[in-house]
Design an enzyme around this catalytic site. Sequence first.
Site, PDB file in Angstrom:
ATOM      1  N   ASP A   1       0.848  -1.204   0.000  1.00 17.92           N
ATOM      2  CA  ASP A   1       0.000   0.000   0.000  1.00 17.92           C
ATOM      3  C   ASP A   1       0.882   1.253   0.000  1.00 17.92           C
ATOM      4  O   ASP A   1       0.614   2.221  -0.719  1.00 17.92           O
ATOM      5  CB  ASP A   1      -0.893   0.047   1.249  1.00 17.92           C
ATOM      6  CG  ASP A   1      -1.848  -1.129   1.381  1.00 17.92           C
ATOM      7  OD1 ASP A   1      -3.064  -0.926   1.279  1.00 17.92           O
ATOM      8  OD2 ASP A   1      -1.377  -2.270   1.584  1.00 17.92           O
TER       9      ASP A   1
ATOM     10  N   GLU B   1      -5.170   7.321  -0.182  1.00 18.26           N
ATOM     11  CA  GLU B   1      -5.701   6.730   1.057  1.00 18.26           C
ATOM     12  C   GLU B   1      -4.723   6.790   2.217  1.00 18.26           C
ATOM     13  O   GLU B   1      -5.107   7.095   3.343  1.00 18.26           O
ATOM     14  CB  GLU B   1      -6.077   5.266   0.797  1.00 18.26           C
ATOM     15  CG  GLU B   1      -6.456   4.546   2.082  1.00 18.26           C
ATOM     16  CD  GLU B   1      -6.977   3.138   1.890  1.00 18.26           C
ATOM     17  OE1 GLU B   1      -6.980   2.638   0.744  1.00 18.26           O
ATOM     18  OE2 GLU B   1      -7.394   2.542   2.885  1.00 18.26           O
TER      19      GLU B   1
ATOM     20  N   HIS C   1     -15.937  -6.789   6.315  1.00 20.41           N
ATOM     21  CA  HIS C   1     -16.396  -5.608   7.061  1.00 20.41           C
ATOM     22  C   HIS C   1     -17.904  -5.643   7.251  1.00 20.41           C
ATOM     23  O   HIS C   1     -18.596  -4.641   7.061  1.00 20.41           O
ATOM     24  CB  HIS C   1     -15.984  -4.320   6.343  1.00 20.41           C
ATOM     25  CG  HIS C   1     -14.502  -4.146   6.212  1.00 20.41           C
ATOM     26  ND1 HIS C   1     -13.821  -4.389   5.045  1.00 20.41           N
ATOM     27  CD2 HIS C   1     -13.566  -3.776   7.118  1.00 20.41           C
ATOM     28  CE1 HIS C   1     -12.524  -4.164   5.227  1.00 20.41           C
ATOM     29  NE2 HIS C   1     -12.340  -3.791   6.482  1.00 20.41           N
TER      30      HIS C   1
ATOM     31  N   THR D   1      -6.913  -4.777   0.841  1.00 17.24           N
ATOM     32  CA  THR D   1      -5.677  -5.107   1.571  1.00 17.24           C
ATOM     33  C   THR D   1      -5.853  -6.329   2.462  1.00 17.24           C
ATOM     34  O   THR D   1      -4.969  -7.190   2.546  1.00 17.24           O
ATOM     35  CB  THR D   1      -5.220  -3.894   2.422  1.00 17.24           C
ATOM     36  OG1 THR D   1      -5.005  -2.796   1.544  1.00 17.24           O
ATOM     37  CG2 THR D   1      -3.938  -4.190   3.174  1.00 17.24           C
TER      38      THR D   1
ATOM     39  N   THR E   1     -19.452  -7.034   1.096  1.00 21.68           N
ATOM     40  CA  THR E   1     -18.186  -7.223   1.801  1.00 21.68           C
ATOM     41  C   THR E   1     -18.043  -8.644   2.364  1.00 21.68           C
ATOM     42  O   THR E   1     -19.038  -9.290   2.695  1.00 21.68           O
ATOM     43  CB  THR E   1     -18.074  -6.204   2.951  1.00 21.68           C
ATOM     44  OG1 THR E   1     -16.815  -6.329   3.580  1.00 21.68           O
ATOM     45  CG2 THR E   1     -19.178  -6.407   3.990  1.00 21.68           C
TER      46      THR E   1
ATOM     47  N   ASP F   1      -6.584   4.912  -4.475  1.00 28.69           N
ATOM     48  CA  ASP F   1      -6.510   3.783  -3.541  1.00 28.69           C
ATOM     49  C   ASP F   1      -5.404   2.879  -4.090  1.00 28.69           C
ATOM     50  O   ASP F   1      -5.601   2.173  -5.086  1.00 28.69           O
ATOM     51  CB  ASP F   1      -7.847   3.037  -3.483  1.00 28.69           C
ATOM     52  CG  ASP F   1      -7.849   1.982  -2.385  1.00 28.69           C
ATOM     53  OD1 ASP F   1      -6.750   1.588  -1.944  1.00 28.69           O
ATOM     54  OD2 ASP F   1      -8.945   1.548  -1.995  1.00 28.69           O
TER      55      ASP F   1
ATOM     56  N   LYS G   1     -15.665  -5.540  -6.714  1.00 23.80           N
ATOM     57  CA  LYS G   1     -17.124  -5.730  -6.791  1.00 23.80           C
ATOM     58  C   LYS G   1     -17.721  -4.983  -7.987  1.00 23.80           C
ATOM     59  O   LYS G   1     -18.671  -5.463  -8.599  1.00 23.80           O
ATOM     60  CB  LYS G   1     -17.769  -5.305  -5.465  1.00 23.80           C
ATOM     61  CG  LYS G   1     -17.478  -6.370  -4.371  1.00 23.80           C
ATOM     62  CD  LYS G   1     -18.264  -6.128  -3.113  1.00 23.80           C
ATOM     63  CE  LYS G   1     -17.547  -5.373  -2.053  1.00 23.80           C
ATOM     64  NZ  LYS G   1     -16.391  -6.084  -1.460  1.00 23.80           N
TER      65      LYS G   1
ATOM     66  N   ASP H   1      -6.616  -1.742  -3.120  1.00 22.65           N
ATOM     67  CA  ASP H   1      -7.962  -1.949  -2.587  1.00 22.65           C
ATOM     68  C   ASP H   1      -8.124  -3.444  -2.344  1.00 22.65           C
ATOM     69  O   ASP H   1      -7.818  -4.256  -3.214  1.00 22.65           O
ATOM     70  CB  ASP H   1      -8.990  -1.437  -3.602  1.00 22.65           C
ATOM     71  CG  ASP H   1     -10.419  -1.597  -3.119  1.00 22.65           C
ATOM     72  OD1 ASP H   1     -10.717  -1.177  -1.991  1.00 22.65           O
ATOM     73  OD2 ASP H   1     -11.237  -2.162  -3.878  1.00 22.65           O
TER      74      ASP H   1
ATOM     75  N   GLY I   1     -12.902  -5.871  -1.563  1.00 28.08           N
ATOM     76  CA  GLY I   1     -12.555  -4.827  -2.522  1.00 28.08           C
ATOM     77  C   GLY I   1     -13.742  -4.162  -3.177  1.00 28.08           C
ATOM     78  O   GLY I   1     -14.652  -4.841  -3.668  1.00 28.08           O
TER      79      GLY I   1
ATOM     80  N   ASP J   1     -12.197   4.641  -2.734  1.00 27.51           N
ATOM     81  CA  ASP J   1     -12.709   3.305  -3.090  1.00 27.51           C
ATOM     82  C   ASP J   1     -13.700   3.385  -4.242  1.00 27.51           C
ATOM     83  O   ASP J   1     -13.850   2.433  -5.004  1.00 27.51           O
ATOM     84  CB  ASP J   1     -13.453   2.680  -1.896  1.00 27.51           C
ATOM     85  CG  ASP J   1     -12.524   2.283  -0.781  1.00 27.51           C
ATOM     86  OD1 ASP J   1     -11.597   1.516  -1.050  1.00 27.51           O
ATOM     87  OD2 ASP J   1     -12.735   2.737   0.367  1.00 27.51           O
TER      88      ASP J   1
HETATM   89  P1  AMP Z   1     -14.713  -4.493   1.442  1.00 26.83           P
HETATM   90  O1  AMP Z   1     -15.887  -4.725   0.574  1.00 26.83           O
HETATM   91  O2  AMP Z   1     -14.921  -4.964   2.849  1.00 26.83           O
HETATM   92  O3  AMP Z   1     -13.451  -4.987   0.854  1.00 26.83           O
HETATM   93  O4  AMP Z   1     -14.576  -2.910   1.559  1.00 26.83           O
HETATM   94  C1  AMP Z   1     -14.360  -2.079   0.439  1.00 26.83           C
HETATM   95  C2  AMP Z   1     -13.386  -0.979   0.772  1.00 26.83           C
HETATM   96  O5  AMP Z   1     -13.870  -0.225   1.889  1.00 26.83           O
HETATM   97  C3  AMP Z   1     -12.017  -1.515   1.207  1.00 26.83           C
HETATM   98  O6  AMP Z   1     -11.044  -0.583   0.811  1.00 26.83           O
HETATM   99  C4  AMP Z   1     -12.086  -1.529   2.701  1.00 26.83           C
HETATM  100  O7  AMP Z   1     -10.833  -1.380   3.283  1.00 26.83           O
HETATM  101  C5  AMP Z   1     -12.979  -0.319   2.983  1.00 26.83           C
HETATM  102  N1  AMP Z   1     -13.777  -0.557   4.191  1.00 26.83           N
HETATM  103  C6  AMP Z   1     -15.024  -1.053   4.251  1.00 26.83           C
HETATM  104  N2  AMP Z   1     -15.446  -1.144   5.539  1.00 26.83           N
HETATM  105  C7  AMP Z   1     -14.438  -0.695   6.299  1.00 26.83           C
HETATM  106  C8  AMP Z   1     -14.238  -0.532   7.696  1.00 26.83           C
HETATM  107  N3  AMP Z   1     -15.205  -0.860   8.563  1.00 26.83           N
HETATM  108  N4  AMP Z   1     -13.061  -0.040   8.119  1.00 26.83           N
HETATM  109  C9  AMP Z   1     -12.096   0.297   7.235  1.00 26.83           C
HETATM  110  N5  AMP Z   1     -12.212   0.167   5.903  1.00 26.83           N
HETATM  111  C10 AMP Z   1     -13.356  -0.317   5.430  1.00 26.83           C
HETATM  112 MG    MG Z   2     -10.023   0.376  -0.671  1.00 34.52          MG
HETATM  113 MG    MG Z   3      -6.525   0.664  -0.006  1.00 36.31          MG
END
Ligand code: AMP
Ligand code: MG
Ligand code: MG
Length: 309
Positions: A51, A74, A198, A122, A195, A117, A224, A120, A220, A247
């Site tokens: 990153d 980011e 998250h 990570t 997600t 980003d 998606k 994306d 990511g 994002d």
């Molecule tokens: P995901 O679908 O969970 O991969 O989330 C999509 C993007 O939003 C990624 O870059 C995640 O790091 C970020 N993201 C989603 N929810 C959170 C969270 N609760 N805290 C930090 N980053 C998040």
């Molecule tokens: Mg991201």
């Molecule tokens: Mg990122």
Amino acid sequence: MSGNPAMVMRVVASAYTVAEKAGAIVRKVLHSGELGIVEKTGANDLQTLADRLAQQSICASLSRHFPKLTIIGEEELPAQEVPEDLIEKGQAEEILQKGCPEEFKTLKEEELVVWVDPLDGTKEYTEGLLDNVTVLIGIAYGGRAIAGVINQPFYNYQHGAGAALGRTIWGMLGLGAFGFQLQEVPGDRRIVTTTRSHSNKVVTDCVSAMEPHDVIRVGGAGNKIIQLVEGKASAYVFASPGCKKWDTCAPEAILHTVGGKLTDMYGNPYSYDADVKHMNSAGVLATLHNHEYYVSRVPQSVLQALRSD
Ligand code: AMP
Ligand code: MG
Ligand code: MG
């Protein structure tokens, strides 16, 4: 069209090669085996060496070419000299050759905001779910996401040495989207992507309210949106404030270019001006078609939970 490409076309052409370089950095760090993982706000909010290096590379390369751009990345990194081997100077010839849409021909460097980003997905990167990972460079003008580049560093990685590793897709409003084949989910099936790392009750309540035929949980935001435009999912539903402008900017530009829509859970658009808050506080809802259906299904309880956040 050659000779003197419009400024925004030169920015997109640079973003393309810069995203490829960042993708190569992301692969190299993985192969080194030393990921250098740091927790930012917690165990589900990680930063790796990839990153950090990818963001340094992207931001330094773009600002070297275009010193008046506003670039928002980011990662919070200490101000430091970026090693010369991280600088990418190339520009994608294929993009320079394209005619700029009329409405963007006279844009000036200082009018653009670039949302970066560098990696994306990570969390998934650290877990070896490599096809979830993307590099996102979004370009905004007047608050609108007008162009985006997505590099997928590990595209094809499960297909063996014969297959070309990695790809870059890009798009610009009024011009088109390139590097992938636009496809739709067959029939009227509602396949919701959301997600995997998250989630919480509000997120899952909102997914259920869509009455999906199937749910896919992957990492990511970039990944998606690729699922939406390649016919693997019909809606990206994320009723959480966790996604940020970096994002969604590049993914939104590509999705809008092919006729899709990305909004908050109320159906309202986000602004990508330089001074907006980074969080997408009212969630992310993205579709290729039937956006109104998904907006209409969001429960009041979900909207209330997002508002009170
Ligand atoms: P995901 O679908 O969970 O991969 O989330 C999509 C993007 O939003 C990624 O870059 C995640 O790091 C970020 N993201 C989603 N929810 C959170 C969270 N609760 N805290 C930090 N980053 C998040
Ligand atoms: Mg991201
Ligand atoms: Mg990122």
